[in-house]
Design an enzyme around this catalytic site. Structure first.
Site, PDB file in Angstrom:
ATOM      1  N   GLU A   1       0.779  -1.261   0.299  1.00  0.00           N
ATOM      2  CA  GLU A   1       0.297   0.140   0.109  1.00  0.00           C
ATOM      3  C   GLU A   1       0.948   1.582  -0.117  1.00  0.00           C
ATOM      4  O   GLU A   1       0.796   2.301  -0.484  1.00  0.00           O
ATOM      5  CB  GLU A   1      -1.107  -0.298   1.165  1.00  0.00           C
ATOM      6  CG  GLU A   1      -1.352   1.038   1.704  1.00  0.00           C
ATOM      7  CD  GLU A   1      -1.127   2.005   1.763  1.00  0.00           C
ATOM      8  OE1 GLU A   1      -1.249   3.782   2.552  1.00  0.00           O
ATOM      9  OE2 GLU A   1      -0.661   1.442   3.595  1.00  0.00           O
TER      10      GLU A   1
ATOM     11  N   ASP B   1       0.401   3.533  -3.545  1.00  0.00           N
ATOM     12  CA  ASP B   1       0.172   5.354  -2.860  1.00  0.00           C
ATOM     13  C   ASP B   1       1.349   6.094  -3.963  1.00  0.00           C
ATOM     14  O   ASP B   1       0.824   6.995  -4.352  1.00  0.00           O
ATOM     15  CB  ASP B   1       0.401   4.796  -1.791  1.00  0.00           C
ATOM     16  CG  ASP B   1       0.556   6.693  -1.731  1.00  0.00           C
ATOM     17  OD1 ASP B   1      -1.254   7.739  -1.428  1.00  0.00           O
ATOM     18  OD2 ASP B   1       1.370   7.620  -0.563  1.00  0.00           O
TER      19      ASP B   1
ATOM     20  N   ASP C   1      -7.569   1.468   0.590  1.00  0.00           N
ATOM     21  CA  ASP C   1      -5.199   0.724   0.933  1.00  0.00           C
ATOM     22  C   ASP C   1      -5.008  -0.571   0.565  1.00  0.00           C
ATOM     23  O   ASP C   1      -4.102  -0.751  -0.250  1.00  0.00           O
ATOM     24  CB  ASP C   1      -5.133   0.606   2.275  1.00  0.00           C
ATOM     25  CG  ASP C   1      -5.390   1.194   3.976  1.00  0.00           C
ATOM     26  OD1 ASP C   1      -5.429   2.755   2.828  1.00  0.00           O
ATOM     27  OD2 ASP C   1      -5.444   1.380   4.668  1.00  0.00           O
TER      28      ASP C   1
ATOM     29  N   GLU D   1      -4.142   0.368  -3.392  1.00  0.00           N
ATOM     30  CA  GLU D   1      -3.449   0.761  -3.464  1.00  0.00           C
ATOM     31  C   GLU D   1      -2.054  -0.064  -3.276  1.00  0.00           C
ATOM     32  O   GLU D   1      -1.361  -0.151  -4.173  1.00  0.00           O
ATOM     33  CB  GLU D   1      -3.485   2.369  -2.715  1.00  0.00           C
ATOM     34  CG  GLU D   1      -3.406   3.223  -2.089  1.00  0.00           C
ATOM     35  CD  GLU D   1      -2.831   4.691  -1.458  1.00  0.00           C
ATOM     36  OE1 GLU D   1      -3.713   5.457  -1.669  1.00  0.00           O
ATOM     37  OE2 GLU D   1      -2.798   4.180  -0.813  1.00  0.00           O
TER      38      GLU D   1
END
Length: 240
Positions: free
Chosen positions: A53, A57, A126, A129
């Protein structure tokens, strides 16, 4: 029992939904593994998706930023930042998770499962990502970027055309929580007009700071307008 637990994540179904074949199936499985699952199943020696995650991102941010930079040649930095903020919000990412059936294939601990973690916005965002991070490691940035832009293309066009319904409350919360663990609080400070045509005035505060006011025909609309005014006051949004 071990295989039964792990195979709650249907990897083949995930690959079909993503349209991507993973050589490393464990990488894809890790992307949908919430930290609560290995915490409750330590003997399985399976990793959660937090590191993916973290990586995803950055992959998402770079993919969206690069696309907007090239597509919107005459847009200033501020306008690009506004568009990106909407696209990478938790609400938008959670929507993508549902579109990709990530909610159906999450590996969750029993506690998270019981308390509705499979539909919790933060967990879904999350996991989305984390998928981007896994895609980057498996296929490289070019293919990961292509996947992301394809997934967000309709949203990008809506935002650029002004058709996208902005969730200013979510944007405000995500903005202030980058530098603080406090949450904006909304309070109705005035009600105007008769019951059949009532107007609400809402003020949003952070700690003891008054960030903005908004008026609307419902509390929800007034809160959105107050959040937007707060973003404007914080120089995140300019008046349109």
């Amino acid at each position: 029992m071990v295989d039964e637990l792990i195979e709650k994540a249907d990897i083949k179904s995930l690959e079909n939904k993503l349209g991507v074949h993973f050589e490393d199936k464990n990488l894809l499985r890790q992307a949908v593994t919430h930290k609560s699952f290995p915490n409750e199943n330590k003997k399985l020696n399976i990793k959660d998706n937090e590191r993916l995650e973290f990586l995803g991102d950055s992959v998402l941010g770079l993919a969206i930023s690069t696309y907007l930079f090239n597509k919107c040649e005459n847009s200033p930095e501020g306008e690009l930042a506004k568009t990106k903020a909407i696209l990478v919000s938790s609400e938008t990412l959670a929507e993508k998770a549902r579109k990709l059936d990530l909610n159906k294939n999450l590996l969750l601990g029993r506690g998270e499962e019981i308390t509705g973690g499979r539909e919790r916005e933060s967990i879904l965002a999350d996991s989305t990502e984390a998928i981007f991070g896994a895609l980057y490691l498996e296929k490289g940035f070019v293919e990961a970027k292509s996947f992301i832009i394809s997934l967000f293309k309709k949203d990008i066009n809506k935002v650029l055309s002004g058709e996208y319904e902005k969730d200013y409350k979510t944007l405000l919360q995500e903005t202030v929580q980058k530098d603080s663990d406090k949450t904006p609080q909304y309070q109705v400070i005035e009600e105007l007009g008769p019951d059949h045509n009532k107007k609400f005035v809402v003020e949003v505060e952070l700690a003891d700071d008054k960030l903005g006011k908004g008026r609307g025909s419902s509390k929800k609309k007034a809160e959105q307008k107050a959040a937007r005014k707060a973003l404007e006051n914080l120089d995140i949004y300019a008046e349109e």
